[in-house]
Design an enzyme around this catalytic site. Sequence first.
Site, short mmCIF file in Angstrom:
data_model
loop_
_atom_site.label_atom_id
_atom_site.label_comp_id
_atom_site.label_asym_id
_atom_site.label_seq_id
_atom_site.Cartn_x
_atom_site.Cartn_y
_atom_site.Cartn_z
N ARG A 37 22.53 8.64 25.41
CA ARG A 37 21.38 8.29 26.27
C ARG A 37 21.78 8.28 27.74
NH1 ARG A 37 19.61 8.94 21.86
NH2 ARG A 37 17.94 7.76 20.83
N SER A 40 12.62 3.07 21.63
CA SER A 40 13.65 2.02 21.71
C SER A 40 13.70 1.47 23.13
CB SER A 40 15.03 2.60 21.40
OG SER A 40 15.06 3.18 20.12
N GLU A 62 17.11 0.77 27.80
CA GLU A 62 17.11 2.23 27.78
C GLU A 62 15.95 2.77 28.62
OE1 GLU A 62 15.06 4.97 25.51
OE2 GLU A 62 16.69 5.15 24.05
P1 FAD Z 1 9.09 10.01 31.70
O1 FAD Z 1 8.90 8.72 31.01
O2 FAD Z 1 7.90 10.62 32.40
O3 FAD Z 1 10.29 9.92 32.72
C1 FAD Z 1 11.52 9.37 32.31
C2 FAD Z 1 12.49 9.40 33.51
O4 FAD Z 1 12.80 10.75 33.83
C3 FAD Z 1 11.89 8.81 34.79
O5 FAD Z 1 12.94 8.21 35.51
C4 FAD Z 1 11.34 10.02 35.54
O6 FAD Z 1 11.30 9.83 36.94
C5 FAD Z 1 12.36 11.08 35.18
N1 FAD Z 1 11.82 12.44 35.09
C6 FAD Z 1 10.87 12.90 34.23
N2 FAD Z 1 10.71 14.23 34.38
C7 FAD Z 1 11.57 14.61 35.34
C8 FAD Z 1 11.88 15.87 35.95
N3 FAD Z 1 11.25 17.01 35.61
N4 FAD Z 1 12.83 15.90 36.92
C9 FAD Z 1 13.48 14.77 37.31
N5 FAD Z 1 13.22 13.56 36.78
C10 FAD Z 1 12.28 13.48 35.81
N6 FAD Z 1 13.93 9.08 23.05
C11 FAD Z 1 15.00 9.54 22.35
O7 FAD Z 1 16.02 9.92 22.94
N7 FAD Z 1 14.98 9.57 20.99
C12 FAD Z 1 13.92 9.18 20.27
O8 FAD Z 1 13.94 9.23 19.05
C13 FAD Z 1 12.78 8.69 20.97
N8 FAD Z 1 11.70 8.25 20.30
C14 FAD Z 1 10.62 7.77 20.98
C15 FAD Z 1 9.52 7.34 20.24
C16 FAD Z 1 8.39 6.87 20.89
C17 FAD Z 1 7.21 6.40 20.08
C18 FAD Z 1 8.35 6.84 22.30
C19 FAD Z 1 7.12 6.38 23.03
C20 FAD Z 1 9.45 7.26 23.05
C21 FAD Z 1 10.60 7.73 22.39
N9 FAD Z 1 11.75 8.17 23.08
C22 FAD Z 1 12.83 8.66 22.39
C23 FAD Z 1 11.81 8.08 24.55
C24 FAD Z 1 11.15 9.28 25.29
O9 FAD Z 1 10.33 10.01 24.44
C25 FAD Z 1 12.20 10.21 25.91
O10 FAD Z 1 13.05 9.51 26.78
C26 FAD Z 1 11.55 11.38 26.68
O11 FAD Z 1 12.54 12.33 27.03
C27 FAD Z 1 10.85 10.92 27.96
O12 FAD Z 1 10.14 12.04 28.47
P2 FAD Z 1 8.95 11.87 29.49
O13 FAD Z 1 8.54 13.23 29.94
O14 FAD Z 1 7.88 11.03 28.91
O15 FAD Z 1 9.68 11.10 30.68
N1 EPU Z 2 17.40 -2.21 11.85
C1 EPU Z 2 17.14 -3.51 11.47
N2 EPU Z 2 16.00 -4.08 11.96
C2 EPU Z 2 15.13 -3.44 12.76
C3 EPU Z 2 15.41 -2.13 13.16
C4 EPU Z 2 16.57 -1.51 12.69
O1 EPU Z 2 17.90 -4.13 10.74
O2 EPU Z 2 14.11 -4.04 13.12
C5 EPU Z 2 18.60 -1.53 11.31
C6 EPU Z 2 18.18 -0.49 10.26
O3 EPU Z 2 18.03 -1.04 9.01
C7 EPU Z 2 19.34 0.47 10.32
C8 EPU Z 2 19.78 0.42 11.79
O4 EPU Z 2 19.25 -0.79 12.31
O5 EPU Z 2 20.39 -0.01 9.53
C9 EPU Z 2 19.34 1.62 12.60
O6 EPU Z 2 17.92 1.71 12.62
P1 EPU Z 2 17.13 3.10 12.83
O7 EPU Z 2 17.65 4.12 11.89
O8 EPU Z 2 15.68 2.81 12.82
O9 EPU Z 2 17.58 3.62 14.25
P2 EPU Z 2 17.87 2.87 15.62
O10 EPU Z 2 19.34 2.79 15.81
O11 EPU Z 2 17.09 1.61 15.71
C10 EPU Z 2 18.05 5.07 17.01
C11 EPU Z 2 17.52 5.58 18.31
C12 EPU Z 2 16.12 6.13 18.12
C13 EPU Z 2 16.17 7.27 17.12
C14 EPU Z 2 16.72 6.73 15.80
C15 EPU Z 2 16.93 7.82 14.77
C16 EPU Z 2 18.60 4.38 20.10
C17 EPU Z 2 18.48 3.34 21.16
N3 EPU Z 2 17.54 4.55 19.33
O12 EPU Z 2 17.26 3.95 16.65
O13 EPU Z 2 15.68 6.65 19.37
O14 EPU Z 2 14.90 7.83 16.91
O15 EPU Z 2 18.01 6.10 16.03
O16 EPU Z 2 18.00 8.60 15.14
O17 EPU Z 2 19.65 5.00 19.98
C18 EPU Z 2 14.52 6.08 21.39
O18 EPU Z 2 15.56 6.38 22.00
O19 EPU Z 2 13.48 5.73 21.98
C19 EPU Z 2 14.50 6.15 19.93
C20 EPU Z 2 13.43 5.82 19.21
#
Ligand code: FAD
Ligand code: EPU
Length: 338
Positions: free
Chosen positions: A164, A238, A334
């Site tokens: 991240r 997250s 994050e």
């Molecule tokens: P924004 O929120 O619009 O911007 C994020 C940051 O980047 C800000 O600081 C902004 O100024 C900057 N920025 C955006 N675009 C540019 C650009 N073109 N040039 C320079 N700076 C820029 N993330 C994960 O890694 N893994 C996941 O599994 C994951 N799951 C998610 C699930 C949900 C339900 C949600 C809501 C979010 C999740 N995220 C996850 C977080 C998010 O989706 C990512 O971080 C995504 O890359 C953000 O993209 P955005 O375009 O919305 O960025």
């Molecule tokens: N867990 C709990 N309680 C909870 C949530 C999770 O005990 O309420 C335990 C689960 O049982 C499991 C472990 O935590 O043993 C990991 O949980 P999960 O697989 O849901 O993944 P995570 O570590 O919580 C990360 C990323 C996610 C990504 C998933 C799948 C980060 C900060 N988050 O979540 O990314 O989608 O793994 O790879 O690394 C994001 O960055 O926004 C995001 C959603």
Amino acid sequence: MNIQQNISLKPYNTFSIDAKAKYFASFKTIDELSELLNYKPQTSNYKLILGGGSNILFTKDVDGIVLKNEFRGIELIKENAHHYYVKAAAGESWNALVMHCINRNYAGMENLSLIPGNVGASPIQNIGAYGVEVKDIFESLEAMNRHDLSIHMFSANDCVFGYRDSVFKTKHKDEFVILNVTFRLNKQLDFNTSYGAIEQELAKMHVHELSIKAISQAVINIRTSKLPNPKEIGNAGSFFKNPVITAAQFNQLKKSYENMPGYTNNETHIKVAAGWLIEQCGWKGYRNGDAGVHEKQALVLINQGNASGEEIYNLSSQIIKSVSDKFDIILEREVNII
Ligand code: FAD
Ligand code: EPU
């Protein structure tokens, strides 16, 4: 240049926080972006680049200009015996790009299905899920320096990707606008199903012949079963990173909490599941007004309606304190706090 004033950012952030931007404009071309970067409002010269708003928490109104990236285009720029090289404009939706590649059998992105947001933000925090990170398929990106408008190319090495993390969150924070990203996809299908519940989900789906489409669908099913849909409940995924602690501290904690999940980060450090730590502190499903903690995933803070960014932020501070008091582990946010 079409610059609007006093615009609500509610439709532009997945937390649905009703903060206001003093000025707001979108850009579709390099010329429009250059013009906007040169624009200097008399009151505040602060500029925020916005993609899909899915990794941002507005804790106050923006006293400056919000610049919404609307660059479009996905192009296969070259291929060789092993790879396809796909260049995508920063304003394209990430998931649309993933589906574009899956439909053409370009492999490597399928585990990153359904992550919200745009292509331009994907390298910033090196998005990751289900055992894959953007760095694994990243070839290069082009970015414009926000101050002198010069255009630079970044290789994977230049980006210094980490968990991240990248150079755009550290040394070059707020210095560049990412214009486009080129990804290196595989011709040879090399499936990655070892992470989490993917294999169980594939079995549940009765998949007999593995394909990138099937893996994508399995990831989508798992994600929708535990992550809230931002169209229904405000959130930014997250809220905290999974903390990395020393193996010594992990082993000590294991004596009291034998079920504590941990993943080897390197020889000396262990990555701990922040969701588990937060759940152990009793926060899962917690609600104070409209600010709360998701009932199925404690790592996700939510806005159930009209919570302010400040309320969500204060809740995150309370969570950090309680995890620190109980486990002596400091959680790091994050989500980008504005
Ligand atoms: P924004 O929120 O619009 O911007 C994020 C940051 O980047 C800000 O600081 C902004 O100024 C900057 N920025 C955006 N675009 C540019 C650009 N073109 N040039 C320079 N700076 C820029 N993330 C994960 O890694 N893994 C996941 O599994 C994951 N799951 C998610 C699930 C949900 C339900 C949600 C809501 C979010 C999740 N995220 C996850 C977080 C998010 O989706 C990512 O971080 C995504 O890359 C953000 O993209 P955005 O375009 O919305 O960025
Ligand atoms: N867990 C709990 N309680 C909870 C949530 C999770 O005990 O309420 C335990 C689960 O049982 C499991 C472990 O935590 O043993 C990991 O949980 P999960 O697989 O849901 O993944 P995570 O570590 O919580 C990360 C990323 C996610 C990504 C998933 C799948 C980060 C900060 N988050 O979540 O990314 O989608 O793994 O790879 O690394 C994001 O960055 O926004 C995001 C959603």
